[in-house]
Design a protein around this motif. Structure first.
Motif, PDB file in Angstrom:
ATOM      1  N   GLU A 728      20.975  93.653  34.922  1.00 13.55           N
ATOM      2  CA  GLU A 728      21.500  92.773  36.567  1.00 13.55           C
ATOM      3  C   GLU A 728      23.003  92.631  36.985  1.00 13.55           C
ATOM      4  O   GLU A 728      22.966  91.784  36.577  1.00 13.55           O
ATOM      5  N   ILE A 729      23.167  93.432  37.712  1.00  8.63           N
ATOM      6  CA  ILE A 729      24.167  92.769  38.625  1.00  8.63           C
ATOM      7  C   ILE A 729      24.698  92.944  39.516  1.00  8.63           C
ATOM      8  O   ILE A 729      23.635  93.327  40.429  1.00  8.63           O
ATOM      9  N   TRP A 730      25.494  92.069  40.671  1.00  8.14           N
ATOM     10  CA  TRP A 730      25.385  92.399  41.789  1.00  8.14           C
ATOM     11  C   TRP A 730      24.297  91.886  42.533  1.00  8.14           C
ATOM     12  O   TRP A 730      24.384  92.511  43.233  1.00  8.14           O
ATOM     13  N   LYS A 731      24.331  90.761  41.836  1.00  9.01           N
ATOM     14  CA  LYS A 731      22.940  89.847  43.079  1.00  9.01           C
ATOM     15  C   LYS A 731      21.765  90.553  42.513  1.00  9.01           C
ATOM     16  O   LYS A 731      21.352  90.595  44.145  1.00  9.01           O
ATOM     17  N   LYS A 732      21.230  91.093  41.956  1.00 12.58           N
ATOM     18  CA  LYS A 732      20.057  92.162  41.121  1.00 12.58           C
ATOM     19  C   LYS A 732      20.086  93.221  42.330  1.00 12.58           C
ATOM     20  O   LYS A 732      19.114  93.532  42.762  1.00 12.58           O
ATOM     21  N   LYS A 733      21.250  93.398  42.851  1.00 12.34           N
ATOM     22  CA  LYS A 733      21.194  94.982  44.418  1.00 12.34           C
ATOM     23  C   LYS A 733      21.080  96.196  42.618  1.00 12.34           C
ATOM     24  O   LYS A 733      20.910  96.969  43.511  1.00 12.34           O
ATOM     25  N   ALA A 734      21.721  96.157  41.848  1.00 10.67           N
ATOM     26  CA  ALA A 734      22.235  96.881  40.910  1.00 10.67           C
ATOM     27  C   ALA A 734      21.933  97.012  39.502  1.00 10.67           C
ATOM     28  O   ALA A 734      21.557  95.480  38.992  1.00 10.67           O
ATOM     29  N   THR A 735      21.290  97.504  38.268  1.00  8.80           N
ATOM     30  CA  THR A 735      21.890  97.621  36.915  1.00  8.80           C
ATOM     31  C   THR A 735      22.758  98.299  36.279  1.00  8.80           C
ATOM     32  O   THR A 735      22.405  99.876  37.103  1.00  8.80           O
ATOM     33  N   ILE A 736      22.739  97.902  35.409  1.00  4.85           N
ATOM     34  CA  ILE A 736      23.502  99.108  34.397  1.00  4.85           C
ATOM     35  C   ILE A 736      22.799  98.748  32.830  1.00  4.85           C
ATOM     36  O   ILE A 736      22.671  97.981  32.424  1.00  4.85           O
ATOM     37  N   GLY A 737      23.017 100.017  32.712  1.00  4.34           N
ATOM     38  CA  GLY A 737      21.733 100.214  30.843  1.00  4.34           C
ATOM     39  C   GLY A 737      22.156 101.004  30.157  1.00  4.34           C
ATOM     40  O   GLY A 737      22.776 102.234  30.168  1.00  4.34           O
ATOM     41  N   LEU A 738      21.243 101.019  28.636  1.00  5.76           N
ATOM     42  CA  LEU A 738      22.079 101.806  27.815  1.00  5.76           C
ATOM     43  C   LEU A 738      20.690 101.835  27.209  1.00  5.76           C
ATOM     44  O   LEU A 738      19.762 101.782  26.949  1.00  5.76           O
ATOM     45  N   ASN A 739      20.374 103.537  26.687  1.00  6.63           N
ATOM     46  CA  ASN A 739      18.969 104.308  26.670  1.00  6.63           C
ATOM     47  C   ASN A 739      18.943 105.184  25.309  1.00  6.63           C
ATOM     48  O   ASN A 739      20.377 106.155  24.960  1.00  6.63           O
ATOM     49  N   VAL A 740      18.160 105.534  24.669  1.00 10.10           N
ATOM     50  CA  VAL A 740      18.313 106.452  23.455  1.00 10.10           C
ATOM     51  C   VAL A 740      16.958 106.281  23.034  1.00 10.10           C
ATOM     52  O   VAL A 740      15.812 106.272  23.330  1.00 10.10           O
ATOM     53  N   LEU A 741      16.850 107.859  22.432  1.00 12.83           N
ATOM     54  CA  LEU A 741      16.036 108.848  22.663  1.00 12.83           C
ATOM     55  C   LEU A 741      15.702 109.105  20.936  1.00 12.83           C
ATOM     56  O   LEU A 741      16.639 110.107  20.437  1.00 12.83           O
ATOM     57  N   ASN A 742      14.927 108.702  20.004  1.00  7.98           N
ATOM     58  CA  ASN A 742      15.127 109.497  18.436  1.00  7.98           C
ATOM     59  C   ASN A 742      16.364 109.108  17.848  1.00  7.98           C
ATOM     60  O   ASN A 742      16.929 110.428  17.668  1.00  7.98           O
ATOM     61  N   PRO A 743      16.609 108.136  17.647  1.00  6.71           N
ATOM     62  CA  PRO A 743      18.324 107.998  17.241  1.00  6.71           C
ATOM     63  C   PRO A 743      18.859 108.520  15.735  1.00  6.71           C
ATOM     64  O   PRO A 743      19.441 108.928  15.669  1.00  6.71           O
ATOM     65  N   PHE A 744      17.309 108.436  15.458  1.00  9.87           N
ATOM     66  CA  PHE A 744      17.669 108.620  13.448  1.00  9.87           C
ATOM     67  C   PHE A 744      17.707 109.893  12.991  1.00  9.87           C
ATOM     68  O   PHE A 744      17.186 110.336  11.930  1.00  9.87           O
ATOM     69  N   SER A 745      17.437 111.160  13.930  1.00  9.18           N
ATOM     70  CA  SER A 745      17.303 112.506  14.142  1.00  9.18           C
ATOM     71  C   SER A 745      17.521 113.390  15.211  1.00  9.18           C
ATOM     72  O   SER A 745      16.931 113.087  16.425  1.00  9.18           O
ATOM     73  N   ARG A 746      18.294 114.350  14.896  1.00  2.23           N
ATOM     74  CA  ARG A 746      18.164 115.191  15.669  1.00  2.23           C
ATOM     75  C   ARG A 746      17.949 115.577  16.605  1.00  2.23           C
ATOM     76  O   ARG A 746      17.485 115.929  17.143  1.00  2.23           O
ATOM     77  N   ASP A 747      16.645 116.600  15.349  1.00  2.00           N
ATOM     78  CA  ASP A 747      15.693 117.188  15.969  1.00  2.00           C
ATOM     79  C   ASP A 747      14.987 116.368  15.805  1.00  2.00           C
ATOM     80  O   ASP A 747      14.109 116.789  14.637  1.00  2.00           O
ATOM     81  N   LEU A 748      13.780 117.307  16.449  1.00  2.00           N
ATOM     82  CA  LEU A 748      11.874 117.279  16.332  1.00  2.00           C
ATOM     83  C   LEU A 748      12.432 118.748  15.894  1.00  2.00           C
ATOM     84  O   LEU A 748      11.496 119.110  16.384  1.00  2.00           O
ATOM     85  N   VAL A 749      10.555 118.469  14.758  1.00  2.00           N
ATOM     86  CA  VAL A 749      10.906 120.048  13.989  1.00  2.00           C
ATOM     87  C   VAL A 749       8.691 120.067  13.673  1.00  2.00           C
ATOM     88  O   VAL A 749       8.443 119.126  14.200  1.00  2.00           O
ATOM     89  N   ILE A 750       8.709 120.752  14.779  1.00  2.00           N
ATOM     90  CA  ILE A 750       7.435 121.868  14.500  1.00  2.00           C
ATOM     91  C   ILE A 750       7.194 122.486  13.920  1.00  2.00           C
ATOM     92  O   ILE A 750       7.751 123.350  14.491  1.00  2.00           O
ATOM     93  N   ASN A 751       6.250 122.364  13.925  1.00  3.82           N
ATOM     94  CA  ASN A 751       5.125 123.440  12.694  1.00  3.82           C
ATOM     95  C   ASN A 751       4.260 123.953  13.161  1.00  3.82           C
ATOM     96  O   ASN A 751       3.441 123.238  13.860  1.00  3.82           O
TER      97      ASN A 751
END
Length: 815
Positions: A728-751
């Motif tokens: 939280e920044i700017w007196k809780k009026k704003a937020t900045i963040g980092l996100n990650v999804l499935n970081p250990f594999s580029r692909d989702l393999v579907i058979n």
């Protein structure tokens, strides 16, 4: 018989209208004026004397322990409970990490308003040193008739789209294309309680175009009453966006940049006196990324021999689009309100692809393809609402126009022995939908309420092609009427019983110019029994009947040959699915922990599934398959769902959900016998979130979807996981963040493997192996301005009556 049915529904509608007229002009003179007031209080931390925002305040009648009102505190710790009838109550105040406090309050006709003053909450034992006012609303709320997932409180959603949000909603399962199911069955998706024409063709594509930053919450309704459209055999999912009405000017700006996609969302709200204005804009762009696709088509003849086709290639699809809305709301006085809302959606996806094929093990051809799909839609609604001095009485009239234009263009260039063969085709679909409805609510007493209404939906779909022999003109009209009575069965048991009648008339005209038609009349009863137990526990038993009508995706007879060896075609002769559902649920709160458990049984007739069949080919030619849809048979499913939330410490939340349901389909037809056996499906979700001092928040999560079955095949299990860090920044009026999804594999393999056998005894098999690029890293920024003060939501059009597609698109893999 049809005439009798039509007369029956008209008679039913007439009875409802007469009841409504009698309720609006009751005999014996005007209703006695109800004197109501309000209760206000300030909630503070007993140690720091700081305000506690988002504390939950409940108003409970002393005589029967029934909860009649509730709200959450604002950033100053203030809460106001309006429309409070004179009586003695228990005021219950609670918040994560604090001891729940209960106090007795009383209002009278002479003094209907009460200021309860300042109320102090004490931290739970052992956590006094760790209490910090975070002002965060509960991520999951378990209400009497629905479960609510507050998406805006989940920091891992930033940078994603509505599909990413749905993966984390309890009781929902989502595959890689964004297809939604609730406990193994289809659902109806609404946005702010209303349908959107954007979803008329592809729910999966529409969800991908809603930035996660625009979503406030998701409501999961497992047992809808007869008041709702009967569509959705699994239930209803209602997506609530951040559009609000507030005094003054307020809003938010959200933006995210990532390795998979970029999002932007802007919301503006303004209110002055009786006039409210709202507006929103969302944009999304998904980068082109290579999706590897390996497939094989094989046919083994009973007489010996057969054919095979192996393909190895990639698609490089991208997606771009925007959505916007604007709304006006005006209160003529305390009893009359009118509002209108306009929504526009426009997006496209597609891209090139290349495939190398082998026929019977020998190099056959090189295929270069290009696919481009566009979706354009406009929704315009007008709603009028009238209330009266009698508390709870309400009359409303609503109308909505949805008009859309969808395009699909593809080209194929096949090179065999250096001889190119090119194929082009295009499809333009126009979808117009008109809806009118009226609803009336009349409270006979404090414990008995009647809800009635009538509704008409008029749809026209025209699909034209470069090849006029495939043109398709489709009309579907639905008339409905309902009545629901809510009452007290005993002092502790509340009942809601209802009946909905729907008549559906269908006509279509294909390229043969021979008209086809179908009509059907259905009754949909519903019953919900709910009992409050000691310790804030509730048990609920419900029954309802639901219908799942096929939408354009299933009906359109257009042959999509963007992959000439895997052709997709709809079936306009499909019947709707009909299901009967029984559910029993239990929920409780134990020392700040939430537990919700349910078991259910569902019987579904005329289940709609895809069917894959080999096409006749010349000896030595590549084997092609056709995918279409059919009513495969009857299904009986049993299942359960358990959700729990626990706070080991005031700033640490653990959450988990697991859902189980059986799958089986049977058909004793002599020409199409099916017996799949019984399989177990499961979905599991887990989350851990921690709030550090200084406005830092972090969390990790994971989802597992079990293998999914159809009557012909199986798709392997899928796993999703991720994490996020927010400041939280700017007196809780704003937020900045980092996100990650499935970081250990580029692909989702579907058979996926589908198998079958034709009447001649020949067996066939189609295998597909998709490497779907899912890994993503992103950074996001959110800024809120102004102060939001929520108003009561208005009623409007809610079309819940079409089964949507189970594919994310045609002709390729989407990002």
């Amino acid at each position: 018989m049809k005439t009798i049915m039509k007369k029956s529904i008209l008679l039913f509608a007439g009875i409802i209208l007469m009841l409504g007229a009698k309720a609006q002009f009751p005999m014996g003179g005007p209703a006695k004026k109800m004197v109501t007031g309000r209760i206000t209080a300030i909630i503070l931390d007993s140690a720091s004397k700081k305000p506690i925002d988002y504390a939950t305040v409940s108003l409970i009648k002393s005589k029967d322990n029934k909860s009649v009102n509730g709200a959450v505190t604002d950033e100053r710790g203030k809460v106001t409970l309006a429309n409070v009838s004179p009586e003695e109550y228990k005021l219950s105040i609670g918040f994560m990490g604090y001891k729940t406090k209960v106090m007795v309050v009383k209002t009278t006709p002479e003094k209907p308003d009460l200021n309860a003053g300042t109320i102090y909450l004490s931290a739970t034992a052992g956590n006094l040193k760790e209490v910090e006012i975070s002002g965060q609303k509960a991520l999951i709320e378990n209400k009497v008739d629905k479960l609510v997932y507050n998406a805006e409180q989940d920091i891992t959603n930033a940078g994603g789209d509505a599909t990413d949000v749905m993966r984390k909603v309890p009781m929902l399962s989502v595959d890689v294309n964004g297809n939604l199911q609730m406990r193994g069955s289809s659902v109806r998706v609404l946005i702010n309680g209303k349908p959107s024409g954007t979803m008329a063709n592809s729910v999966a594509d529409a969800l991908k175009m809603i930035p996660a930053e625009q979503i406030k919450s998701v409501e999961v309704i497992t047992s809808p009453s007869a008041k709702y459209d009967a569509e959705g055999s699994g239930g209803i999912v209602n997506i609530i966006t951040k559009k609000k009405s507030a005094e003054g000017t307020s809003g938010s700006v959200n933006t995210s940049v990532g390795t998979r996609s970029n999002n932007g969302a802007f919301n503006l709200n303004a209110k002055t006196g009786r006039l409210s204005l709202t507006g929103s804009l969302g944009v999304n762009h998904a980068y082109p990324q290579n999706s590897k696709v390996v497939s094989s088509n094989m046919v083994a003849l009973q007489t010996g021999g057969g054919t095979s086709l192996e393909q190895n290639g990639f698609s490089d699809w991208s997606r771009v689009g925007y959505n916007g809305s604007t709304g006006i709301d005006y209160d003529f006085n305390n009893y009359h309100n009118i509002s209108t809302n306009l929504k526009i959606n426009r997006f496209s996806n597609g891209g090139p692809g290349t495939t190398t094929s082998k026929v019977n093990g020998n190099l056959g051809s090189v295929i270069t393809r290009d696919m481009d799909m566009g979706f354009n839609n406009l929704d315009w609604s007008v709603d009028y609402r009238k209330t009266s001095k009698k508390e709870g009485e309400e009359f409303s009239i609503s109308a909505q126009l949805s008009t859309g234009r969808n395009t699909s263009d593809y080209s194929n260039k096949t090179v065999i022995q250096e001889l190119p063969v090119e194929v082009f085709d295009s499809n333009t679909g126009k979808n117009n939908e008109y809806t009118v409805q009226t609803d009336y609510v009349y409270p006979f007493s404090k414990t008995t309420t009647l809800e009635t209404g009538v509704k008409g939906i008029f749809r026209n779909i025209i699909s034209t092609y470069s090849d006029v022999n495939q043109d398709f003109d489709y009309d579907q009209n639905v008339g409905a009427a309902y009545g629901v009575l809510g009452f007290k069965l005993t002092k502790k048991i509340t009942a809601k019983a209802g009946l909905r009648a729907e008549y559906t008339k269908i006509n279509w005209l294909s390229s043969t110019k021979v008209p086809f038609g179908n009509d059907y009349f259905n009754l949909f009863p519903s019953l919900i029994l709910s009992q409050s137990l000691k310790g804030a526990s509730t048990i609920k038993v419900s029954y309802n009947r639901r219908i799942q009508r096929p939408s354009l995706f299933y009906l359109n007879p257009f042959e999509n040959k963007s992959d000439q060896f895997s052709i997709l075609k709809g079936n306009p002769g499909l019947n709707p699915e009909l299901s009967d559902n029984i559910e029993m649920g239990y929920s409780t709160f134990i020392k700040g922990s939430v537990i919700n458990a349910s078991v259910f049984y569902r019987s579904t007739k005329d289940v709609i599934e895809s069917i894959i069949t080999p096409l006749p080919v010349a000896p030595g030619a590549p084997q092609a398959f056709l995918t279409s849809y059919t009513n495969v048979g009857r299904s009986e499913s049993y299942g359960m769902n358990i959700f729990g939330s626990y706070n080991p410490k005031p700033k640490w939340t653990l959450m988990a959900n697991i859902g189980l349901n059986t799958y089986n389909v049977n058909n004793n037809s002599s020409t199409n016998a099916v017996n799949t056996g019984t399989f177990l499906n499961y979905t599991a979700f887990a989350r851990s979130a921690y709030a550090f001092p200084g406005g830092w928040n972090t969390e990790i999560w994971g989802v597992i979807n079990s293998p999914r079955r159809t009557f012909q095949g199986k798709t392997d299990a899928m796993y999703f996981y991720g994490g996020a860090l927010k400041k939280e920044i700017w007196k809780k009026k704003a937020t900045i963040g980092l996100n990650v999804l499935n970081p250990f594999s580029r692909d989702l393999v579907i058979n996926t493997v589908n198998k079958g056998k034709n009447a001649q005894g020949d067996t066939y098999e189609q295998k597909t192996n998709i490497h779907y690029p899912l890994r993503s890293f992103g950074i996001n920024l959110s800024y809120n301005f102004g102060k939001l003060k929520f108003t009561q939501p208005k009623k409007g059009v809610k079309n819940d009556d079409l089964k949507k597609e189970d594919q994310g698109g045609m002709g390729g893999v989407q990002n």
